[in-house]
Design a protein around this motif. Structure first.
Motif, mmCIF file in Angstrom:
data_model
loop_
_atom_site.group_PDB
_atom_site.id
_atom_site.type_symbol
_atom_site.label_atom_id
_atom_site.label_comp_id
_atom_site.label_asym_id
_atom_site.label_seq_id
_atom_site.Cartn_x
_atom_site.Cartn_y
_atom_site.Cartn_z
ATOM 1 N N SER A 10 0.823 -1.205 0.000
ATOM 2 C CA SER A 10 0.000 0.000 0.000
ATOM 3 C C SER A 10 0.864 1.265 0.000
ATOM 4 C CB SER A 10 -0.904 -0.015 1.223
ATOM 5 O OG SER A 10 -1.793 1.061 1.193
ATOM 6 N N HIS A 11 0.430 2.246 -0.789
ATOM 7 C CA HIS A 11 1.140 3.525 -0.898
ATOM 8 C C HIS A 11 0.098 4.645 -0.982
ATOM 9 C CE1 HIS A 11 4.718 1.148 -1.916
ATOM 10 N NE2 HIS A 11 3.890 0.425 -2.659
ATOM 11 N N SER A 12 0.446 5.825 -0.466
ATOM 12 C CA SER A 12 -0.480 6.966 -0.500
ATOM 13 C C SER A 12 0.140 8.139 -1.247
ATOM 14 C CB SER A 12 -0.826 7.416 0.916
ATOM 15 O OG SER A 12 -1.635 6.457 1.545
ATOM 16 N N PHE A 13 -0.723 8.869 -1.958
ATOM 17 C CA PHE A 13 -0.311 10.052 -2.702
ATOM 18 C C PHE A 13 -1.330 11.154 -2.445
ATOM 19 C CE2 PHE A 13 1.125 6.319 -4.944
ATOM 20 C CZ PHE A 13 2.447 6.602 -5.227
ATOM 21 N N ASP A 14 -0.847 12.387 -2.329
ATOM 22 C CA ASP A 14 -1.722 13.542 -2.129
ATOM 23 C C ASP A 14 -1.462 14.561 -3.230
ATOM 24 O OD1 ASP A 14 -3.001 12.767 0.360
ATOM 25 O OD2 ASP A 14 -1.034 13.054 1.292
ATOM 26 N N GLY A 60 0.538 -7.761 -11.202
ATOM 27 C CA GLY A 60 -0.322 -7.618 -12.372
ATOM 28 C C GLY A 60 -1.506 -6.686 -12.221
ATOM 29 N N ILE A 61 -1.716 -6.124 -11.043
ATOM 30 C CA ILE A 61 -2.863 -5.227 -10.857
ATOM 31 C C ILE A 61 -2.534 -4.152 -9.822
ATOM 32 C CG2 ILE A 61 -3.974 -6.646 -9.089
ATOM 33 C CD1 ILE A 61 -6.675 -5.810 -10.437
ATOM 34 N N LEU A 62 -3.045 -2.959 -10.118
ATOM 35 C CA LEU A 62 -2.976 -1.840 -9.174
ATOM 36 C C LEU A 62 -4.409 -1.466 -8.821
ATOM 37 C CD1 LEU A 62 -0.469 0.467 -11.095
ATOM 38 C CD2 LEU A 62 0.078 -1.002 -9.164
ATOM 39 N N THR A 63 -4.664 -1.234 -7.551
ATOM 40 C CA THR A 63 -5.969 -0.754 -7.109
ATOM 41 C C THR A 63 -5.767 0.656 -6.584
ATOM 42 O OG1 THR A 63 -6.628 -2.994 -6.498
ATOM 43 C CG2 THR A 63 -7.930 -1.182 -5.591
ATOM 44 N N LEU A 64 -6.505 1.597 -7.157
ATOM 45 C CA LEU A 64 -6.418 3.002 -6.743
ATOM 46 C C LEU A 64 -7.724 3.393 -6.075
ATOM 47 C CD1 LEU A 64 -4.920 4.363 -10.057
ATOM 48 C CD2 LEU A 64 -3.696 4.051 -7.931
ATOM 49 N N ILE A 65 -7.652 3.773 -4.827
ATOM 50 C CA ILE A 65 -8.822 4.263 -4.099
ATOM 51 C C ILE A 65 -8.637 5.768 -3.985
ATOM 52 C CG2 ILE A 65 -10.147 4.120 -1.965
ATOM 53 C CD1 ILE A 65 -8.768 1.279 -1.664
ATOM 54 N N GLU A 99 -13.882 7.091 -5.431
ATOM 55 C CA GLU A 99 -13.895 6.211 -6.602
ATOM 56 C C GLU A 99 -12.778 5.194 -6.466
ATOM 57 O OE1 GLU A 99 -16.032 6.241 -9.263
ATOM 58 O OE2 GLU A 99 -17.139 7.913 -8.399
ATOM 59 N N THR A 100 -12.999 4.030 -7.036
ATOM 60 C CA THR A 100 -11.972 2.995 -7.087
ATOM 61 C C THR A 100 -11.681 2.682 -8.543
ATOM 62 O OG1 THR A 100 -12.750 2.066 -4.998
ATOM 63 C CG2 THR A 100 -11.356 0.662 -6.362
ATOM 64 N N LEU A 101 -10.409 2.595 -8.861
ATOM 65 C CA LEU A 101 -9.958 2.334 -10.228
ATOM 66 C C LEU A 101 -8.979 1.164 -10.187
ATOM 67 C CD1 LEU A 101 -10.075 3.567 -13.136
ATOM 68 C CD2 LEU A 101 -8.099 4.925 -12.491
ATOM 69 N N PHE A 102 -9.153 0.234 -11.118
ATOM 70 C CA PHE A 102 -8.266 -0.923 -11.205
ATOM 71 C C PHE A 102 -7.431 -0.807 -12.469
ATOM 72 C CE2 PHE A 102 -12.081 -2.221 -8.947
ATOM 73 C CZ PHE A 102 -11.538 -2.739 -7.782
ATOM 74 N N ILE A 103 -6.142 -1.039 -12.333
ATOM 75 C CA ILE A 103 -5.232 -0.967 -13.473
ATOM 76 C C ILE A 103 -4.590 -2.346 -13.622
ATOM 77 C CG2 ILE A 103 -3.210 0.155 -14.441
ATOM 78 C CD1 ILE A 103 -3.991 2.567 -12.617
ATOM 79 N N LYS A 104 -4.858 -2.969 -14.774
ATOM 80 C CA LYS A 104 -4.357 -4.322 -15.018
ATOM 81 C C LYS A 104 -3.303 -4.298 -16.103
ATOM 82 C CE LYS A 104 -8.629 -6.833 -13.964
ATOM 83 N NZ LYS A 104 -9.614 -7.780 -14.521
ATOM 84 N N ILE A 115 -11.908 -0.094 -14.938
ATOM 85 C CA ILE A 115 -10.767 -0.955 -15.231
ATOM 86 C C ILE A 115 -9.999 -0.387 -16.419
ATOM 87 C CG2 ILE A 115 -10.013 -3.255 -15.927
ATOM 88 C CD1 ILE A 115 -12.504 -4.367 -14.545
ATOM 89 N N ILE A 116 -8.702 -0.189 -16.213
ATOM 90 C CA ILE A 116 -7.823 0.315 -17.273
ATOM 91 C C ILE A 116 -6.762 -0.749 -17.532
ATOM 92 C CG2 ILE A 116 -6.145 2.077 -17.914
ATOM 93 C CD1 ILE A 116 -7.557 3.961 -15.994
ATOM 94 N N HIS A 117 -6.521 -1.017 -18.791
ATOM 95 C CA HIS A 117 -5.474 -1.973 -19.157
ATOM 96 C C HIS A 117 -4.248 -1.207 -19.629
ATOM 97 C CE1 HIS A 117 -7.906 -5.604 -18.833
ATOM 98 N NE2 HIS A 117 -8.907 -4.819 -19.178
#
Length: 169
Positions: free
Chosen positions: A16-20, A52-57, A83-88, A101-103
């Motif tokens: 887990s990592h956080s960005f502002d 293989g996947i990033l989850t962005l909350i 919002e939640t975004l998934f990057i595969k 979902i973004i590829h």
């Protein structure tokens, strides 16, 4: 204030990592969107990296100042969106029905979230941007402007049109 919202993920460890980020109306002007008089938004992104996947909350909080659609006075609208975004990694596997979902290619090292953040904020605005009613159900819009709009300020009809209207009847 941030011009673009870019997250470089290839150097990050799994976990887990956080960005502002902070954005103002200049961020929206880069999209040729000039509806905001003022804007002060804070974006917190929690990124969970896995194989293989990033989850962005994403949590977006703050306010935007716009013109009231009814009286044209300034109106502040609070924004609080999650919002939640998934990057595969890999090719698109027919997830076209899901906008979250973004590829990406295995060679990608960063992702620009500016377009997604722009869409989230603009779509979170109400269709009608008008001052709310007070506890008595009365509008809190500019009373002078409302009086002008509701008054019977009928303009005198041009006599040429009046003659044409007689022919129509």
């Amino acid at each position: 204030m941030s011009e673009e919202i870019i997250i470089r993920f290839n150097d990050l460890d799994i976990g887990s990592h956080s960005f502002d980020f902070e954005i103002d109306k200049e961020f929206f002007e880069k999209f040729d969107y000039y509806d905001f008089i003022n804007c002060n938004l804070k974006i917190k992104i929690d990124l969970i990296k896995d194989v293989g996947i990033l989850t962005l909350i994403m949590n977006i909080k703050g306010s935007v100042e716009v013109e009231c659609d009814r009286c044209l006075d300034s109106l502040t609208i609070p924004i609080d969106s999650n919002e939640t975004l998934f990057i595969k990694e890999g090719e698109n596997n027919n997830d076209s029905d899901n906008d979250n979902i973004i590829h990406i290619s295995k060679d990608d090292i960063e992702i620009n979230l500016s377009n997604h953040i722009f869409d989230i904020i603009v779509l979170s605005l109400p269709m009608k941007k008008i001052h709310p009613s007070n506890e008595n159900g009365e509008s809190t819009c500019n009373a002078t402007q409302l009086a002008y709009l509701t008054s019977n300020n009928e303009e005198k009809i041009d006599p040429r049109w009046e003659a044409l209207n007689k022919l129509k009847n």
